[in-house]
Every structure is written in structure tokens, then in C-alpha cells.
Design a protein around this motif. Sequence first.
Motif, mmCIF file in Angstrom:
data_model
loop_
_atom_site.group_PDB
_atom_site.id
_atom_site.type_symbol
_atom_site.label_atom_id
_atom_site.label_comp_id
_atom_site.label_asym_id
_atom_site.label_seq_id
_atom_site.Cartn_x
_atom_site.Cartn_y
_atom_site.Cartn_z
ATOM 1 N N ALA A 190 0.821 -1.209 0.000
ATOM 2 C CA ALA A 190 0.000 0.000 0.000
ATOM 3 C C ALA A 190 0.854 1.257 0.000
ATOM 4 C CB ALA A 190 -0.938 -0.009 1.213
ATOM 5 N N ASP A 191 1.958 1.251 0.770
ATOM 6 C CA ASP A 191 2.787 2.450 0.836
ATOM 7 C C ASP A 191 3.459 2.750 -0.499
ATOM 8 O OD1 ASP A 191 4.281 0.115 1.177
ATOM 9 O OD2 ASP A 191 5.915 1.204 2.154
ATOM 10 N N ASN A 192 3.839 1.700 -1.242
ATOM 11 C CA ASN A 192 4.434 1.904 -2.557
ATOM 12 C C ASN A 192 3.427 2.517 -3.535
ATOM 13 O OD1 ASN A 192 6.868 0.856 -1.740
ATOM 14 N ND2 ASN A 192 6.440 -1.216 -2.467
ATOM 15 N N LEU A 193 2.220 1.972 -3.522
ATOM 16 C CA LEU A 193 1.178 2.476 -4.418
ATOM 17 C C LEU A 193 0.787 3.904 -4.048
ATOM 18 C CD1 LEU A 193 -0.695 1.963 -6.772
ATOM 19 C CD2 LEU A 193 -2.302 0.852 -5.205
ATOM 20 N N ALA A 281 -10.338 -0.913 -2.191
ATOM 21 C CA ALA A 281 -10.049 0.208 -3.095
ATOM 22 C C ALA A 281 -10.190 -0.175 -4.565
ATOM 23 C CB ALA A 281 -8.637 0.720 -2.838
ATOM 24 N N MET A 282 -10.648 -1.401 -4.836
ATOM 25 C CA MET A 282 -10.758 -1.832 -6.222
ATOM 26 C C MET A 282 -11.736 -0.959 -7.000
ATOM 27 S SD MET A 282 -9.403 -4.052 -8.265
ATOM 28 C CE MET A 282 -8.853 -5.465 -7.318
ATOM 29 N N ARG A 283 -12.814 -0.570 -6.357
ATOM 30 C CA ARG A 283 -13.811 0.271 -7.015
ATOM 31 C C ARG A 283 -13.220 1.635 -7.381
ATOM 32 N NH1 ARG A 283 -17.652 1.180 -10.535
ATOM 33 N NH2 ARG A 283 -19.074 2.869 -9.946
ATOM 34 N N THR A 284 -12.348 2.142 -6.540
ATOM 35 C CA THR A 284 -11.721 3.434 -6.812
ATOM 36 C C THR A 284 -10.842 3.370 -8.054
ATOM 37 O OG1 THR A 284 -11.694 3.869 -4.427
ATOM 38 C CG2 THR A 284 -10.311 5.266 -5.815
ATOM 39 N N VAL A 285 -10.073 2.279 -8.178
ATOM 40 C CA VAL A 285 -9.245 2.105 -9.371
ATOM 41 C C VAL A 285 -10.118 1.938 -10.604
ATOM 42 C CG1 VAL A 285 -7.508 0.638 -10.468
ATOM 43 C CG2 VAL A 285 -7.365 1.120 -8.029
ATOM 44 N N ASP A 286 -11.236 1.232 -10.465
ATOM 45 C CA ASP A 286 -12.162 1.066 -11.596
ATOM 46 C C ASP A 286 -12.708 2.409 -12.074
ATOM 47 O OD1 ASP A 286 -11.905 -1.678 -11.789
ATOM 48 O OD2 ASP A 286 -13.550 -2.098 -10.404
ATOM 49 N N ILE A 287 -12.960 3.314 -11.135
ATOM 50 C CA ILE A 287 -13.447 4.646 -11.509
ATOM 51 C C ILE A 287 -12.381 5.382 -12.325
ATOM 52 C CG2 ILE A 287 -14.079 6.923 -10.608
ATOM 53 C CD1 ILE A 287 -15.411 5.495 -8.258
ATOM 54 N N MET A 288 -11.130 5.268 -11.910
ATOM 55 C CA MET A 288 -10.047 5.898 -12.665
ATOM 56 C C MET A 288 -9.935 5.296 -14.060
ATOM 57 S SD MET A 288 -7.076 6.198 -9.733
ATOM 58 C CE MET A 288 -5.948 7.059 -10.848
ATOM 59 N N ALA A 330 -10.665 10.470 -8.083
ATOM 60 C CA ALA A 330 -10.556 9.076 -7.637
ATOM 61 C C ALA A 330 -9.146 8.774 -7.143
ATOM 62 C CB ALA A 330 -10.941 8.130 -8.771
ATOM 63 N N ALA A 331 -8.140 9.380 -7.790
ATOM 64 C CA ALA A 331 -6.751 9.188 -7.346
ATOM 65 C C ALA A 331 -6.540 9.759 -5.948
ATOM 66 C CB ALA A 331 -5.789 9.837 -8.343
ATOM 67 N N LEU A 332 -7.185 10.880 -5.652
ATOM 68 C CA LEU A 332 -7.105 11.449 -4.305
ATOM 69 C C LEU A 332 -7.694 10.481 -3.283
ATOM 70 C CD1 LEU A 332 -8.134 15.127 -5.138
ATOM 71 C CD2 LEU A 332 -5.922 14.406 -4.237
ATOM 72 N N ASP A 333 -8.809 9.858 -3.625
ATOM 73 C CA ASP A 333 -9.409 8.862 -2.740
ATOM 74 C C ASP A 333 -8.487 7.657 -2.565
ATOM 75 O OD1 ASP A 333 -11.653 10.418 -2.428
ATOM 76 O OD2 ASP A 333 -12.821 9.400 -3.974
ATOM 77 N N LEU A 334 -7.878 7.224 -3.676
ATOM 78 C CA LEU A 334 -6.981 6.067 -3.603
ATOM 79 C C LEU A 334 -5.783 6.373 -2.716
ATOM 80 C CD1 LEU A 334 -6.248 3.233 -4.615
ATOM 81 C CD2 LEU A 334 -5.099 4.306 -6.558
ATOM 82 N N ARG A 335 -5.258 7.576 -2.820
ATOM 83 C CA ARG A 335 -4.131 7.960 -1.975
ATOM 84 C C ARG A 335 -4.511 7.899 -0.500
ATOM 85 N NH1 ARG A 335 -2.654 14.155 -1.771
ATOM 86 N NH2 ARG A 335 -4.700 14.028 -0.777
ATOM 87 N N ASP A 336 -5.691 8.431 -0.176
ATOM 88 C CA ASP A 336 -6.127 8.426 1.217
ATOM 89 C C ASP A 336 -6.336 7.011 1.741
ATOM 90 O OD1 ASP A 336 -6.028 11.170 1.152
ATOM 91 O OD2 ASP A 336 -8.183 11.423 0.792
ATOM 92 N N ILE A 337 -6.910 6.153 0.888
ATOM 93 C CA ILE A 337 -7.161 4.775 1.298
ATOM 94 C C ILE A 337 -5.840 4.043 1.546
ATOM 95 C CG2 ILE A 337 -8.107 2.555 0.547
ATOM 96 C CD1 ILE A 337 -10.231 4.129 -1.018
ATOM 97 N N MET A 338 -4.897 4.209 0.649
ATOM 98 C CA MET A 338 -3.607 3.538 0.785
ATOM 99 C C MET A 338 -2.792 4.071 1.969
ATOM 100 S SD MET A 338 -3.363 1.185 -1.563
ATOM 101 C CE MET A 338 -5.137 0.893 -1.347
ATOM 102 N N ASN A 339 -3.074 5.284 2.386
ATOM 103 C CA ASN A 339 -2.327 5.916 3.468
ATOM 104 C C ASN A 339 -2.873 5.530 4.840
ATOM 105 O OD1 ASN A 339 -0.188 7.525 4.319
ATOM 106 N ND2 ASN A 339 -1.457 9.372 4.446
ATOM 107 N N ARG A 340 -4.036 4.935 4.868
ATOM 108 C CA ARG A 340 -4.615 4.516 6.143
ATOM 109 C C ARG A 340 -3.934 3.246 6.653
ATOM 110 N NH1 ARG A 340 -10.800 4.862 3.966
ATOM 111 N NH2 ARG A 340 -10.882 7.123 3.620
ATOM 112 N N GLY A 341 -3.926 3.115 7.963
ATOM 113 C CA GLY A 341 -3.328 1.935 8.540
ATOM 114 C C GLY A 341 -4.187 0.695 8.405
#
Length: 341
Positions: A190-193, A281-288, A330-341
Motif C-alpha cells: 500500500a505504501d508503494n502504491l 479500493a478496487m472500485r476506486t481504481v475502476d473509476i479511474m 478518484a486518485a485522491l481517494d486512492l491515496r487516502d485509502i492507501m495511506n490509512r493503517g
Amino acid sequence: MAANESLDDVKSKGILWVFGVFITIVMVILIVLGAWWGSEPGQFNIVDEAQIRAKETHSSDNIPVGYVYTNTLAHIAETLLHKPGGYITNDVGPPGVFLDNVPNWEYGALVMLRDATSALRNHFARDQSQSAEDPDLAIAEPYFYFENDSWALPSTEAEYQKGVEALHKYMSRLQNYGGEVKRAQFYSRADNLWQYTEVVIKRLGGLSTRLAANSSGSNLGPGLTEVERELAEKQGTPLPKISWLEIDDVFYEARGASWALLHILRAIKYDFEDILLDKRAMRTVDIMIKAMENALQPITSPMILNGDGYGIFANYSLTMANYIARANAAALDLRDIMNRG
């Protein structure tokens, strides 16, 4: 005397006729080639291309994590080099020198390729910040940052091809290792993405802003009075209005970037499947991905139209900006999701 003059006139007209036919044929050939070379490459199936590559190199269907992502980057570069007309940005002869849309398309795709290759070298292939970088990726990334319009020695095509070959070596070590061959690593964390998504956000934000800058008042702040608006236009703005001569340049750069990013996102969806499902977060990537697919819809007009407001002509730049802005959100959402613990 008269007969000789008449014969000379016939010869002159014959030479002019032959010359005219020759010029006409050359012009027709250049126009046909220009139309063919100026067409945008189609989309490709990232998994099928990875499987073809795996079978060609090792006669195996084994596709380890990271193989599809890396092969997608290599195939994007190969498409830039080997599409109809080849790589056109550095052409110095016709018809390539007259095609301005394709070089902008190539540059947009190239920027996304560079970002994704840098992410592979600096994040995806490294376990920790203190770990050693992959030797093949350390070779591959700089080649893609070579100047994009060099036609002399070394040529842009030759340098980019070296980058592709280095990516192929890294892929080979992902799939086949042992003995003196050190295993290549790919960490789908997640941190890499998250770190790569930060770069994508900035790229998409910049493109959508530039696309919208040609619209009336789009580069000024909201709520300005007429006097304030006139004063702001006189003083200039951080992002001036795009000239009508440059509208298609920015548009095709965005098309190229969208084409490359679409395939990169599909590869991320494949190789980062576990973490995307775990983080929901799969749905978020699908939106992108869907936004990029919409941005690549066929162009039915012979020229890029940028109508005003709700006029009778469409505004292609604002339509493209809308799709890219949606992907950016959607990328902003993906960043937030990946940044969560």
C-alpha cells in the motif's frame, strides 16, 4: 521555324505535365501516409501481452507479481517506437515533420511512462528505503529520460530501446532465477502504491488545469466583479489563456497521457489485486480506469472544437478536462485509502 517552335512547346508542356503528375503523386502519398501515421494506437490487453512475452522468453505461463506491470511499461515504450510511422517527434522529413498532434500525443504518453518507470525503480522494486535498488531498473529509468527529440547520434529511438531491453532483463529475473542469476523483487504494498499515486495526482491535476485554461474566465478566481476581472486580465494570471493555435497540442498531450495511464492502471489492478481488495479500493481504481476509457473515446470531428459556454459547438478540451478531473478525484481517494493503517 514555326514547326521547331511548335515542337519545343510540345516538349515543354510534356515536361511540365510529367512534373505536375509526379508532384501530385508525391502529395497524395504524403497525405495518405500522414493520415495513417497520425492515427492514435489502439488499446492492448495487458495480460495477453504479458503471457505472450512469458512464453517467448521462457516457454512458461508462470507470471509472477510485477511481471504484468513491467511488461506493460515495456509495451508502451515499444508502441511509441513501432507504431505506424514509428517515433515521430524527432522526424526531420515529411510527412512526420508536418504532424504536430502525434508528437504531443507521444510526449503525454512518455511522461506517464517515465513516472511509472521511476515508481518501479524507486518504490515497487525496493523493500525499504535503505535497500539496494535493482541494477536493471537503475539502467532502464535514465534511458527513458533521454531527450525526446534527438534525431542524431544517439537517436531517441536507440536510447528508449535500451530502456526496454533493461526492463526485459528485470522481467526475466522475476520469472527465472537461481544460481548466479539474482531474483528480482516487486513489492505490491500500500505504501508503494500511495507514493506513485501522489505523482499521478499532480500529473492529472496539471493536465486538467491546462485543458480548462482556454475557457473564458476559467483561469480567474470566482466571484470577481467586472472591474476586478479586467484588472486581473491586464496584470496577467498564473496560468494564461491557451492560444487557439495550442488548443489541439494540449488536447493530444492529454490523450497520450490518458492512453498510457489507462494501461498502467489496468496493470496496477492486476498486480496489486490483493492489497486493493484488502483495502476495499478496487472500485476506486475502476473509476479511474473508466474515466481514462471515456477520455479516449473516438474523435468524430476533423479538428478539435472548443466552443464557448452552451453554444452549438462542443468544447473538446473541457470534456477531456472533466474526465481527467474525475480520474484525479478518484486518485485522491486512492491515496487516502492507501495511506490509512
